[in-house]
Design a protein around this motif. Structure first.
Motif, PDB file in Angstrom:
ATOM      1  N   LYS A  92     -34.102  32.163  45.299  1.00  0.00           N
ATOM      2  CA  LYS A  92     -33.440  33.468  45.315  1.00  0.00           C
ATOM      3  C   LYS A  92     -33.430  34.149  43.945  1.00  0.00           C
ATOM      4  O   LYS A  92     -32.431  34.686  43.499  1.00  0.00           O
ATOM      5  N   GLU A  93     -34.536  34.091  43.223  1.00  0.00           N
ATOM      6  CA  GLU A  93     -34.614  34.750  41.922  1.00  0.00           C
ATOM      7  C   GLU A  93     -34.825  36.252  42.077  1.00  0.00           C
ATOM      8  O   GLU A  93     -34.104  37.049  41.530  1.00  0.00           O
ATOM      9  N   THR A  94     -35.871  36.639  42.796  1.00  0.00           N
ATOM     10  CA  THR A  94     -36.140  38.053  43.053  1.00  0.00           C
ATOM     11  C   THR A  94     -36.620  38.188  44.482  1.00  0.00           C
ATOM     12  O   THR A  94     -37.005  37.206  45.116  1.00  0.00           O
ATOM     13  N   VAL A 106     -28.289  41.281  40.327  1.00  0.00           N
ATOM     14  CA  VAL A 106     -27.836  41.638  41.668  1.00  0.00           C
ATOM     15  C   VAL A 106     -28.950  42.399  42.376  1.00  0.00           C
ATOM     16  O   VAL A 106     -29.723  43.125  41.740  1.00  0.00           O
ATOM     17  N   LEU A 107     -29.052  42.227  43.693  1.00  0.00           N
ATOM     18  CA  LEU A 107     -30.059  42.920  44.484  1.00  0.00           C
ATOM     19  C   LEU A 107     -29.377  43.916  45.414  1.00  0.00           C
ATOM     20  O   LEU A 107     -28.464  43.562  46.161  1.00  0.00           O
ATOM     21  N   LEU A 108     -29.827  45.162  45.383  1.00  0.00           N
ATOM     22  CA  LEU A 108     -29.341  46.186  46.298  1.00  0.00           C
ATOM     23  C   LEU A 108     -30.380  46.412  47.380  1.00  0.00           C
ATOM     24  O   LEU A 108     -31.555  46.612  47.074  1.00  0.00           O
ATOM     25  N   LYS A 109     -29.962  46.359  48.638  1.00  0.00           N
ATOM     26  CA  LYS A 109     -30.874  46.653  49.747  1.00  0.00           C
ATOM     27  C   LYS A 109     -30.415  47.955  50.400  1.00  0.00           C
ATOM     28  O   LYS A 109     -29.320  48.040  50.958  1.00  0.00           O
ATOM     29  N   GLU A 130     -33.458  45.545  41.978  1.00  0.00           N
ATOM     30  CA  GLU A 130     -32.778  44.541  41.175  1.00  0.00           C
ATOM     31  C   GLU A 130     -32.056  45.247  40.036  1.00  0.00           C
ATOM     32  O   GLU A 130     -32.637  46.107  39.351  1.00  0.00           O
ATOM     33  N   VAL A 131     -30.788  44.883  39.824  1.00  0.00           N
ATOM     34  CA  VAL A 131     -29.978  45.564  38.816  1.00  0.00           C
ATOM     35  C   VAL A 131     -29.172  44.556  38.008  1.00  0.00           C
ATOM     36  O   VAL A 131     -28.967  43.412  38.425  1.00  0.00           O
TER      37      VAL A 131
END
Length: 269
Positions: free
Chosen positions: A12-14, A62-65, A126-127
């Motif tokens: 779960k890196e990117t 953090v990942l924004l979907k 990705e932020v």
């Protein structure tokens, strides 16, 4: 058994690594790809918002979907509303593409934001991690009076009147109370944000709005208002969330431009 193995193997890196590892694992295991869990199921969801979901990455970011939902009322798009009013197919990806465009402009201008990278195909960005103020603040910069501003103050000002220099207002993110307006003094009294932090946020808001408005003006577009969110990262107030078509009210030749069409114009599609 499959769920346990996936939990163990995915780092779960990117989003790119997640999908690559998922495909590699499916090929190696011989399992049906359609039965394999998606990254939504694999990753740890931190928060589910109106227009995007937020996931934790193991690299600390953090990942924004992005989703296909828009704020509005009775099926009519309105960035000033505090609830989802309609769904537009493809708007999630469109909002992401617009955000990338403007975040890159801000980077060129030397303005730090939470933006790291993006994957348009998967509608993810990705932020950097950032702490929100209170339970979340929304910052609106108005260049012309319209929408909820007119609903509040229409007895004193005509719709479409220019607000010289930009008018900045903040609201507390609180759906039950309709995202109430709050002053800088109120934010300080509530322990949400100091006056110095507010001043920094307001200054950034006006600078960012001018960059966005100037870019839109080159395309024959007139920015009326825009909504931002800010957070706290490494002792700095920075822009977070998105700079999306669905978060701004833009006119062309006197008529409002819908978010999908706006994205096409901004990106020259």
């Amino acid at each position: 058994m499959g769920e346990i193995i996936y939990e163990k193997h995915f780092h779960k890196e990117t989003i790119e690594e997640i999908e690559r590892e998922r495909i590699d694992f499916v090929e190696a295991s011989g399992e049906d790809a359609e039965q394999a869990p998606s990254f939504d199921e694999i990753m740890k969801k931190i928060y589910e918002g109106k227009t995007k979901n937020v996931f934790e990455l193991e690299n600390g970011n953090v990942l924004l979907k992005f989703k296909d939902d828009c704020t509005g009322k009775d099926g009519v798009f309105d960035p000033g509303e505090n609830s989802v009013g309609l769904t537009i197919e493809g708007i999630g990806r469109a909002n992401l593409e617009t955000s990338i465009h403007f975040f890159e402009l801000l980077k060129e201008a030397g303005i730090k934001t939470h933006y790291v990278s993006a994957n348009v195909e998967d509608a993810t960005m990705e932020v950097l991690p950032a702490k929100v103020f209170g339970h979340g603040l929304e910052v609106i910069c108005r260049l012309k009076a319209t929408g909820s501003f007119i609903r509040r103050y229409g007895a004193y000002i005509a719709d479409g009147t220019a607000l010289e220099g930009g008018y900045v207002e903040t609201t507390l993110k609180d759906d039950e109370k309709g995202d109430p307006l709050v002053t800088s003094e109120g934010l300080a009294a509530l322990g949400i944000m100091s006056q110095a932090m507010f001043n920094d946020m307001k200054e950034q808001t006006l600078k960012i709005t001018k960059i966005v408005a100037d870019d839109l003006a080159k395309k024959g577009l007139d920015l009326y208002d825009i909504k931002f969110e800010f957070g706290y990262n490494n002792d700095e107030v920075i822009l977070i969330d998105e700079i999306a078509s669905g978060n701004m009210r833009v006119y062309k030749d006197g008529s409002i431009v819908d978010p999908m069409e706006l994205t096409k114009i901004i990106l020259g599609k």
